[in-house]
Design an enzyme around this catalytic site. Structure first.
Site, PDB file in Angstrom:
ATOM      1  N   HIS A 165      21.635 -28.487 -48.270  1.00 45.03           N
ATOM      2  CA  HIS A 165      20.241 -28.275 -48.685  1.00 45.03           C
ATOM      3  C   HIS A 165      19.301 -28.177 -47.487  1.00 45.03           C
ATOM      4  O   HIS A 165      18.426 -29.040 -47.282  1.00 45.03           O
ATOM      5  CB  HIS A 165      19.842 -29.452 -49.590  1.00 45.03           C
ATOM      6  CG  HIS A 165      18.673 -29.204 -50.477  1.00 45.03           C
ATOM      7  ND1 HIS A 165      17.438 -28.814 -49.998  1.00 45.03           N
ATOM      8  CD2 HIS A 165      18.539 -29.282 -51.818  1.00 45.03           C
ATOM      9  CE1 HIS A 165      16.607 -28.686 -51.025  1.00 45.03           C
ATOM     10  NE2 HIS A 165      17.258 -28.963 -52.139  1.00 45.03           N
ATOM     11  N   GLU A 270      19.767 -22.658 -48.829  1.00 42.72           N
ATOM     12  CA  GLU A 270      20.793 -23.673 -49.074  1.00 42.72           C
ATOM     13  C   GLU A 270      22.109 -22.989 -49.428  1.00 42.72           C
ATOM     14  O   GLU A 270      22.240 -22.422 -50.507  1.00 42.72           O
ATOM     15  CB  GLU A 270      20.339 -24.569 -50.238  1.00 42.72           C
ATOM     16  CG  GLU A 270      18.879 -24.996 -50.146  1.00 42.72           C
ATOM     17  CD  GLU A 270      18.308 -25.505 -51.480  1.00 42.72           C
ATOM     18  OE1 GLU A 270      19.083 -25.899 -52.368  1.00 42.72           O
ATOM     19  OE2 GLU A 270      17.084 -25.513 -51.629  1.00 42.72           O
TER      20      GLU A 270
HETATM   21  C1  BG6 Z   1      16.713 -27.313 -54.943  1.00 40.61           C
HETATM   22  C2  BG6 Z   1      16.702 -27.041 -56.424  1.00 40.61           C
HETATM   23  O1  BG6 Z   1      17.981 -27.090 -54.436  1.00 40.61           O
HETATM   24  O2  BG6 Z   1      16.357 -28.666 -54.726  1.00 40.61           O
HETATM   25  C3  BG6 Z   1      15.322 -27.347 -56.978  1.00 40.61           C
HETATM   26  O3  BG6 Z   1      17.054 -25.683 -56.680  1.00 40.61           O
HETATM   27  C4  BG6 Z   1      14.936 -28.774 -56.648  1.00 40.61           C
HETATM   28  O4  BG6 Z   1      15.304 -27.125 -58.381  1.00 40.61           O
HETATM   29  C5  BG6 Z   1      15.055 -28.996 -55.144  1.00 40.61           C
HETATM   30  O5  BG6 Z   1      13.617 -29.013 -57.076  1.00 40.61           O
HETATM   31  C6  BG6 Z   1      14.710 -30.401 -54.681  1.00 40.61           C
HETATM   32  O6  BG6 Z   1      15.461 -31.360 -55.344  1.00 40.61           O
HETATM   33  P1  BG6 Z   1      15.224 -32.896 -55.088  1.00 40.61           P
HETATM   34  O7  BG6 Z   1      16.140 -33.618 -56.028  1.00 40.61           O
HETATM   35  O8  BG6 Z   1      15.551 -33.154 -53.653  1.00 40.61           O
HETATM   36  O9  BG6 Z   1      13.758 -33.143 -55.381  1.00 40.61           O
END
Ligand code: BG6
Length: 296
Positions: A165, A270
């Site tokens: 991510h 990501e």
């Molecule tokens: C992304 C998702 O990978 O991560 C989104 O596609 C999400 O939908 C984002 O909002 C952040 O996620 P988190 O759990 O770290 O707030």
């Protein structure tokens, strides 16, 4: 290793000044500096929790064994939290190895491990499989490679998704274009998870974007700023890529996202295997990752 307890991290620096920092919590890369250490390439929220109290908002959280909210019921990941447990488990530092090639270009590789025995009891109950993860972070002069190796150490087969991510740091979202996705189908989570096809050569961002591009034929996604290539993100054995920017309202709604205007300085690109499931039988191994190049 510096620090003790939940905020321990591993820092590696090349003789030429480039560096990388990895928090043991989540094996989250929180900083990657290139150009002799002058340029930070990863966005990290000013309010990111770095004490192990929640997943890090920024850097490169590791998403495993499920991406996004798990299927509501009927899947082995259904009782896990959003994005699984890897990003909020404490990993073990397995060691560092250095390499120097004939051209005197050095690199350093840091290895981190997470296996069933290190999981919280809660996570182990929610996902009762025997597995071993090794995450390798390799810093070279102009690149950072992050590769995840997943092994099924149990008797039963299991299914998983994986995603890196990455929050890339950019100077102005209005000048960013993302190339390398032309013709690819994507699920648009902002538009009720409907499927679309990328019809422009460049993805530009002028509002909230949350798209899952799947089965991408081309290995390289390029992030440009002001028309100039800024990053290449090269997928290795991972065929999907999520492009995410929360934009103003969603950014304000996240307690750990700061400053509010920070969404202008970040874009998440990501890489992952998140379309369907990867299955590993007893003893089998899956390996996938990315190489990011800073192109300044
Ligand atoms: C992304 C998702 O990978 O991560 C989104 O596609 C999400 O939908 C984002 O909002 C952040 O996620 P988190 O759990 O770290 O707030």
């Amino acid at each position: 290793i510096t620090g003790t307890g939940p905020s321990s991290k591993v820092i590696a620096t090349l003789p030429s000044g480039e560096s990388v920092e990895v928090l043991l919590y989540g094996a989250t890369v929180t900083s990657w500096k290139s150009e002799g250490g002058k340029t930070e390439n990863l966005w990290l929220s000013e309010k990111a929790a770095l004490d192990g109290s929640k997943p890090v908002r920024g850097g490169i959280p590791v998403v495993f064994p499920v991406f996004g909210p798990p299927p509501k019921s009927g899947h082995a990941t259904s009782s896990l939290p959003q994005h699984g447990f890897a990003r909020n488990s404490r990993w073990e530092f397995l060691g560092k190895s250095a390499a120097e090639d004939a051209l005197d270009a050095s690199s350093v590789k840091l290895d981190f491990g997470l296996s069933t025995t290190e999981l919280s009891e809660e996570a182990r109950k929610a996902w009762p499989f025997d597995f071993g993860l090794v995450y390798s972070v390799t810093l070279a002069k102009d690149s950072l490679q992050t590769v995840l190796n997943v092994r099924n150490e149990g008797e039963e087969s299991f299914e998983f998704q994986v995603l890196l991510h990455t929050y890339l740091k950019i100077s102005d979202i209005s000048k960013v274009a993302i190339n390398g996705l032309l013709g690819v189908s994507y699920v648009d989570k902002v538009l009720n998870a409907t499927t679309h096809q990328q019809s422009d050569a460049s993805v530009t961002i002028t509002g909230e974007v949350d798209r899952v591009y799947a089965s991408i034929p081309q290995d390289t996604t390029t992030v440009l700023e002001d028309g100039k290539p800024r990053f290449d993100v090269v997928r290795d054995n991972l065929s999907d890529t999520v492009v995410w920017n929360p934009w103003i309202e969603k950014a304000k709604g996240m307690g750990d996202f700061a400053p509010d205007e920070g969404y202008k300085q970040m874009v998440c690109v990501e890489v992952g295997a998140v379309d369907g499931w990867q299955k590993l039988e007893k003893g089998e191994v899956f390996e996938g990752g990315q190489t990011m190049k800073s192109l300044l």
